[in-house]
Design a protein around this motif. Structure first.
Motif, short mmCIF file in Angstrom:
data_model
loop_
_atom_site.label_atom_id
_atom_site.label_comp_id
_atom_site.label_asym_id
_atom_site.label_seq_id
_atom_site.Cartn_x
_atom_site.Cartn_y
_atom_site.Cartn_z
N GLY A 302 0.77 -1.25 0.00
CA GLY A 302 0.00 0.00 0.00
C GLY A 302 0.80 1.30 0.00
N TRP A 303 2.14 1.22 -0.11
CA TRP A 303 2.93 2.47 -0.17
C TRP A 303 3.22 2.81 -1.62
CZ3 TRP A 303 3.62 5.51 3.92
CH2 TRP A 303 3.62 4.96 5.21
N LEU A 304 2.85 4.00 -2.05
CA LEU A 304 3.07 4.40 -3.44
C LEU A 304 4.34 5.23 -3.58
CD1 LEU A 304 -0.59 5.49 -4.31
CD2 LEU A 304 0.49 3.25 -4.58
N PRO A 305 5.24 4.86 -4.51
CA PRO A 305 6.49 5.60 -4.67
C PRO A 305 6.26 7.05 -5.08
CG PRO A 305 6.42 3.67 -6.11
CD PRO A 305 5.10 3.74 -5.43
N VAL A 306 7.00 7.97 -4.45
CA VAL A 306 6.84 9.40 -4.76
C VAL A 306 8.13 9.99 -5.33
CG1 VAL A 306 6.36 11.68 -3.79
CG2 VAL A 306 5.09 9.70 -2.97
N ALA A 307 9.26 9.77 -4.64
CA ALA A 307 10.52 10.38 -5.11
C ALA A 307 11.70 9.49 -4.71
CB ALA A 307 10.67 11.76 -4.50
N SER A 317 20.40 4.75 -2.08
CA SER A 317 19.21 5.55 -2.42
C SER A 317 18.42 5.93 -1.18
CB SER A 317 18.29 4.74 -3.34
OG SER A 317 17.76 3.64 -2.64
N ILE A 318 17.74 7.06 -1.30
CA ILE A 318 16.73 7.43 -0.31
C ILE A 318 15.43 7.51 -1.10
CG2 ILE A 318 15.91 9.22 1.28
CD1 ILE A 318 18.80 9.74 2.02
N GLN A 319 14.43 6.77 -0.66
CA GLN A 319 13.19 6.68 -1.43
C GLN A 319 12.02 7.09 -0.55
OE1 GLN A 319 12.91 3.11 -3.82
NE2 GLN A 319 15.06 2.59 -3.46
N SER A 320 11.09 7.83 -1.16
CA SER A 320 9.93 8.23 -0.35
C SER A 320 8.64 7.65 -0.95
CB SER A 320 9.85 9.76 -0.23
OG SER A 320 9.32 10.31 -1.40
N PHE A 321 7.71 7.38 -0.06
CA PHE A 321 6.43 6.75 -0.43
C PHE A 321 5.28 7.44 0.28
CE2 PHE A 321 9.85 3.66 -0.51
CZ PHE A 321 9.67 3.01 -1.71
N LYS A 322 4.10 7.36 -0.31
CA LYS A 322 2.89 7.89 0.34
C LYS A 322 1.93 6.74 0.50
CE LYS A 322 2.16 12.76 -0.16
NZ LYS A 322 3.09 12.90 0.93
N LEU A 323 1.17 6.78 1.59
CA LEU A 323 0.22 5.70 1.84
C LEU A 323 -0.98 5.88 0.93
CD1 LEU A 323 0.18 3.27 3.68
CD2 LEU A 323 -1.06 4.62 5.36
N ALA A 324 -1.32 4.81 0.19
CA ALA A 324 -2.48 4.87 -0.70
C ALA A 324 -3.75 5.02 0.14
CB ALA A 324 -2.56 3.59 -1.51
N VAL A 325 -4.69 5.83 -0.34
CA VAL A 325 -5.92 6.00 0.47
C VAL A 325 -6.99 4.99 0.06
CG1 VAL A 325 -5.80 8.35 1.36
CG2 VAL A 325 -6.40 7.98 -1.05
#
Ligand code: AVI
Length: 325
Positions: A302-307, A317-325
């Motif tokens: 459920g984590w969507l890749p952002v940057a 790497s440093i990767q960021s994710f947003k929680l899918a709603v």
């Protein structure tokens, strides 16, 4: 009151020792023999790990620090005003300090989470002095298990999880998915996750990083046997075991083992463990990911890749994710 605290502490220590004993005996009686990597980190092991991070061959810590310093502003832009920063396995909070500096005016709270309560309480005192505008709310917990955030962090405008150091690489892939799921449950809606992950690269670089010329990684690995000797009445003779570390290309992981140099019997907590010459105890896996393989794992829970931010050599790497709603 004081007596009750002392008794609770002793009880906790005994519970930790018996978990250590159960895991070690289970692992040494299994085929192939293994011991969970989390047991590297007693006081001596933690000091040796600190030395590893400064070795010329061990690039991950330096690379990650460089990425954080270089892209602190961009990374801080991921953070909404009034958010709480929650660091999983915070230790000394050295890396979080970079984000705290870059996002100090927007952050409502910083929640360092670590199993070692004493260390984070100490760090918290210093952080309160250095970042007086941010609420410092330490939580003592096992980051792989469910735990509750302090009310102020739950009530914040958003929560940003931070898991640097490629510690996720020391989990088996199913455990890594479990960690990401647990993090999603703890952080809840409106959350972001920022993870530091070591990338797949040439075997030469990886083999050198885990076989340093000074032999600090070998000491770190062998310290596990010293710990078993001290805490579980073990009779390991350290000069009869050797550090082995190599990149397993098929499984994208560096494996660390301790190889018995001869046929021998060793006592641990009253049990007798037999070793063939050359037989190993598997002590650690350090999985390496591609941007895509980590994204796929995260998406699955459920984590969507952002940057993504990487260093010029594409080592880390440093990767960021947003929680899918
Ligand atoms: C803590 N962890 C990310 C380190 C790693 O690279 O897997 C532990 C380590 N083992 C040997 N050297 C460093």
């Amino acid at each position: 009151m004081v007596a009750a605290v002392v008794t609770r502490k002793r009880f906790q220590q005994r519970a930790e020792t018996s978990e250590f004993e159960a895991d070690v005996l289970e692992g040494l009686n299994a085929i192939p023999k293994h011991v969970p990597a989390k047991y590297f980190y007693d006081a001596a092991g933690s000091r040796l790990f600190e030395r590893i991070t400064e070795l010329p061959e061990y690039y991950p810590t330096r690379c990650e620090m460089r990425i954080l310093l270089r892209h602190a502003v961009d990374i801080a832009n991921m953070i909404r005003s009034g958010a709480a920063l929650v660091e999983f396995g915070s230790g000394s909070s050295r890396k979080a300090r970079i984000l705290l500096k870059a996002a100090a005016t927007k952050l409502a709270a910083y929640v360092p989470v670590d199993i070692c309560g004493e260390m984070i309480e100490q760090e918290a005192a210093e952080l309160r002095t250095d970042f007086p505008q941010v609420k410092i709310l330490p939580v003592t917990a096992d980051i792989c298990k469910p735990f509750k955030l302090p009310a102020e962090a739950k009530a914040a405008a958003a929560r940003v999880g931070f898991f640097p150091g490629s510690t996720i690489g020391n989990f088996e892939p199913h455990e890594a998915a479990g960690f990401l799921r647990n993090a999603a449950n703890i952080l809840g809606r409106e959350s972001t996750l920022i993870i530091g992950v070591d990338l797949i690269k040439s075997s030469d670089i990886l083999n050198a990083a885990y076989n340093d010329a000074e032999g600090v990684t070998a000491q770190f690995n062998l310290n596990l046997l010293t710990r078993i000797n001290h805490e579980l009445g073990g009779t390991f003779q350290l000069d009869t075991f050797e550090h082995h570390a190599f990149y397993n290309r098929e499984r994208h992981r560096v494996e660390m083992h301790l190889a018995s140099l001869k046929r021998q019997k060793v006592k641990v907590a009253g049990d007798t463990i037999e070793f063939r010459a050359g037989e190993t105890i598997h002590t650690e896996n350090s999985y390496k990911y591609s941007i895509e393989s980590l994204s796929a794992l995260a998406r699955g829970v459920g984590w969507l890749p952002v940057a993504v931010w990487i260093d010029s050599r594409k080592y880390f790497s440093i990767q960021s994710f947003k929680l899918a709603v």
